[in-house]
Design a protein around this motif. Structure first.
Motif, PDB file in Angstrom:
ATOM      1  N   ASN A 197     -18.632  35.983  17.958  1.00 37.91           N
ATOM      2  CA  ASN A 197     -19.930  36.171  17.324  1.00 37.91           C
ATOM      3  C   ASN A 197     -21.050  36.047  18.348  1.00 37.91           C
ATOM      4  O   ASN A 197     -21.176  35.025  19.020  1.00 37.91           O
ATOM      5  CB  ASN A 197     -20.122  35.134  16.220  1.00 37.91           C
ATOM      6  N   ILE A 198     -21.862  37.103  18.462  1.00 37.53           N
ATOM      7  CA  ILE A 198     -22.981  37.096  19.414  1.00 37.53           C
ATOM      8  C   ILE A 198     -24.324  37.167  18.693  1.00 37.53           C
ATOM      9  O   ILE A 198     -25.354  37.406  19.313  1.00 37.53           O
ATOM     10  CB  ILE A 198     -22.858  38.252  20.433  1.00 37.53           C
ATOM     11  N   ASP A 199     -24.337  36.934  17.370  1.00 38.53           N
ATOM     12  CA  ASP A 199     -25.565  37.041  16.588  1.00 38.53           C
ATOM     13  C   ASP A 199     -26.659  36.108  17.114  1.00 38.53           C
ATOM     14  O   ASP A 199     -27.816  36.517  17.256  1.00 38.53           O
ATOM     15  CB  ASP A 199     -25.299  36.744  15.114  1.00 38.53           C
ATOM     16  N   ASN A 200     -26.323  34.851  17.373  1.00 37.94           N
ATOM     17  CA  ASN A 200     -27.322  33.900  17.876  1.00 37.94           C
ATOM     18  C   ASN A 200     -27.841  34.315  19.247  1.00 37.94           C
ATOM     19  O   ASN A 200     -29.024  34.146  19.553  1.00 37.94           O
ATOM     20  CB  ASN A 200     -26.754  32.488  17.932  1.00 37.94           C
ATOM     21  N   ASP A 201     -26.938  34.846  20.085  1.00 37.59           N
ATOM     22  CA  ASP A 201     -27.356  35.323  21.405  1.00 37.59           C
ATOM     23  C   ASP A 201     -28.349  36.469  21.258  1.00 37.59           C
ATOM     24  O   ASP A 201     -29.361  36.523  21.970  1.00 37.59           O
ATOM     25  CB  ASP A 201     -26.148  35.790  22.225  1.00 37.59           C
ATOM     26  N   ILE A 202     -28.069  37.381  20.334  1.00 42.41           N
ATOM     27  CA  ILE A 202     -28.963  38.520  20.103  1.00 42.41           C
ATOM     28  C   ILE A 202     -30.318  38.023  19.612  1.00 42.41           C
ATOM     29  O   ILE A 202     -31.368  38.499  20.068  1.00 42.41           O
ATOM     30  CB  ILE A 202     -28.334  39.511  19.102  1.00 42.41           C
ATOM     31  N   ASP A 203     -30.304  37.053  18.706  1.00 43.86           N
ATOM     32  CA  ASP A 203     -31.563  36.504  18.191  1.00 43.86           C
ATOM     33  C   ASP A 203     -32.388  35.840  19.291  1.00 43.86           C
ATOM     34  O   ASP A 203     -33.617  35.853  19.248  1.00 43.86           O
ATOM     35  CB  ASP A 203     -31.290  35.505  17.073  1.00 43.86           C
ATOM     36  N   LYS A 204     -31.727  35.258  20.285  1.00 44.08           N
ATOM     37  CA  LYS A 204     -32.448  34.635  21.398  1.00 44.08           C
ATOM     38  C   LYS A 204     -32.973  35.672  22.388  1.00 44.08           C
ATOM     39  O   LYS A 204     -33.980  35.460  23.053  1.00 44.08           O
ATOM     40  CB  LYS A 204     -31.537  33.655  22.141  1.00 44.08           C
ATOM     41  N   ILE A 205     -32.275  36.806  22.502  1.00 43.22           N
ATOM     42  CA  ILE A 205     -32.622  37.825  23.496  1.00 43.22           C
ATOM     43  C   ILE A 205     -33.729  38.755  23.020  1.00 43.22           C
ATOM     44  O   ILE A 205     -34.579  39.161  23.809  1.00 43.22           O
ATOM     45  CB  ILE A 205     -31.362  38.633  23.877  1.00 43.22           C
ATOM     46  N   THR A 206     -33.749  39.108  21.730  1.00 44.85           N
ATOM     47  CA  THR A 206     -34.703  40.125  21.255  1.00 44.85           C
ATOM     48  C   THR A 206     -36.170  39.796  21.536  1.00 44.85           C
ATOM     49  O   THR A 206     -36.940  40.724  21.799  1.00 44.85           O
ATOM     50  CB  THR A 206     -34.503  40.439  19.756  1.00 44.85           C
ATOM     51  N   PRO A 207     -36.604  38.532  21.534  1.00 41.48           N
ATOM     52  CA  PRO A 207     -38.000  38.284  21.909  1.00 41.48           C
ATOM     53  C   PRO A 207     -38.331  38.714  23.351  1.00 41.48           C
ATOM     54  O   PRO A 207     -39.475  39.024  23.660  1.00 41.48           O
ATOM     55  CB  PRO A 207     -38.160  36.768  21.738  1.00 41.48           C
ATOM     56  N   VAL A 213     -22.861  41.917  27.018  1.00 36.16           N
ATOM     57  CA  VAL A 213     -22.699  42.598  25.729  1.00 36.16           C
ATOM     58  C   VAL A 213     -23.843  42.230  24.783  1.00 36.16           C
ATOM     59  O   VAL A 213     -24.389  43.092  24.083  1.00 36.16           O
ATOM     60  CB  VAL A 213     -21.326  42.288  25.105  1.00 36.16           C
ATOM     61  N   ALA A 214     -24.237  40.963  24.759  1.00 35.47           N
ATOM     62  CA  ALA A 214     -25.331  40.536  23.881  1.00 35.47           C
ATOM     63  C   ALA A 214     -26.632  41.245  24.257  1.00 35.47           C
ATOM     64  O   ALA A 214     -27.379  41.690  23.375  1.00 35.47           O
ATOM     65  CB  ALA A 214     -25.505  39.023  23.947  1.00 35.47           C
ATOM     66  N   HIS A 215     -26.914  41.371  25.546  1.00 32.55           N
ATOM     67  CA  HIS A 215     -28.120  42.092  25.968  1.00 32.55           C
ATOM     68  C   HIS A 215     -28.038  43.572  25.580  1.00 32.55           C
ATOM     69  O   HIS A 215     -29.024  44.161  25.139  1.00 32.55           O
ATOM     70  CB  HIS A 215     -28.337  41.951  27.485  1.00 32.55           C
ATOM     71  N   PHE A 216     -26.866  44.167  25.750  1.00 29.63           N
ATOM     72  CA  PHE A 216     -26.669  45.571  25.400  1.00 29.63           C
ATOM     73  C   PHE A 216     -26.916  45.803  23.911  1.00 29.63           C
ATOM     74  O   PHE A 216     -27.651  46.706  23.514  1.00 29.63           O
ATOM     75  CB  PHE A 216     -25.246  45.998  25.789  1.00 29.63           C
ATOM     76  N   VAL A 217     -26.302  44.961  23.068  1.00 29.72           N
ATOM     77  CA  VAL A 217     -26.453  45.116  21.622  1.00 29.72           C
ATOM     78  C   VAL A 217     -27.889  44.798  21.192  1.00 29.72           C
ATOM     79  O   VAL A 217     -28.464  45.506  20.360  1.00 29.72           O
ATOM     80  CB  VAL A 217     -25.427  44.240  20.867  1.00 29.72           C
TER      81      VAL A 217
END
Length: 145
Positions: free
Chosen positions: A104-114, A71-75
């Motif tokens: 909460n997946i905000d931190n996961d998203i912040d790690k994935i976007t780079p 889900v974090a990768h998808f978002v």
């Protein structure tokens, strides 16, 4: 050393069923010995139930971690590559709903976007805001004259 409590319970039950007394042909069951093995079997059966629950909990934890990563990768992908504000809003609302649900997946998203070559701080802004900021940056660094 790990003990397979289910196997131990079965072993003790098997021993309890073969405990014989002193009668002719050793047929009467020895109650004291049978009681001992039945008690041991009960203890191991109770512990075996706990082993199954721990295994289930571990499987659920692993499944939740996999689900969270997917889900974090998808978002993160959706926030990174949304072409308009409505599309971006859909992914943003999904992240907010998960946050409201305690996931909460905000931190996961912040790690994935780079991984997508994007700045994590900008992914939370709608595409129109990002484009305007980019245009202002370009205008400031490259004057038209």
């Amino acid at each position: 050393m790990t003990i397979n409590h289910r196997a131990e319970a079965e072993r003790h039950l098997s021993k309890a069923s073969f405990m014989t007394g002193d009668g002719p042909n050793a047929t009467p069951v020895n109650p004291a010995a049978a009681d001992h093995y039945l008690r041991m079997a009960q203890v191991h059966a109770t512990l075996a139930t706990g082993q199954a629950l721990v295994a289930d909990a571990s499987a659920y934890r692993a499944a939740l971690a996999s689900w969270r990563d997917i889900v974090a990768h998808f978002v993160a992908w959706g926030l990174s590559f949304a072409e308009n504000d409505d599309e971006h809003g859909t992914y943003l609302r999904l992240a907010q709903r998960l946050d409201e649900a305690g996931l909460n997946i905000d931190n996961d998203i912040d790690k994935i976007t780079p991984e997508f070559g994007k700045d994590p701080r900008g992914m939370w802004k709608p595409p129109t805001v990002r484009r305007a900021e980019w245009a202002a940056e370009c205008a400031a660094t490259n004057p038209p004259f």
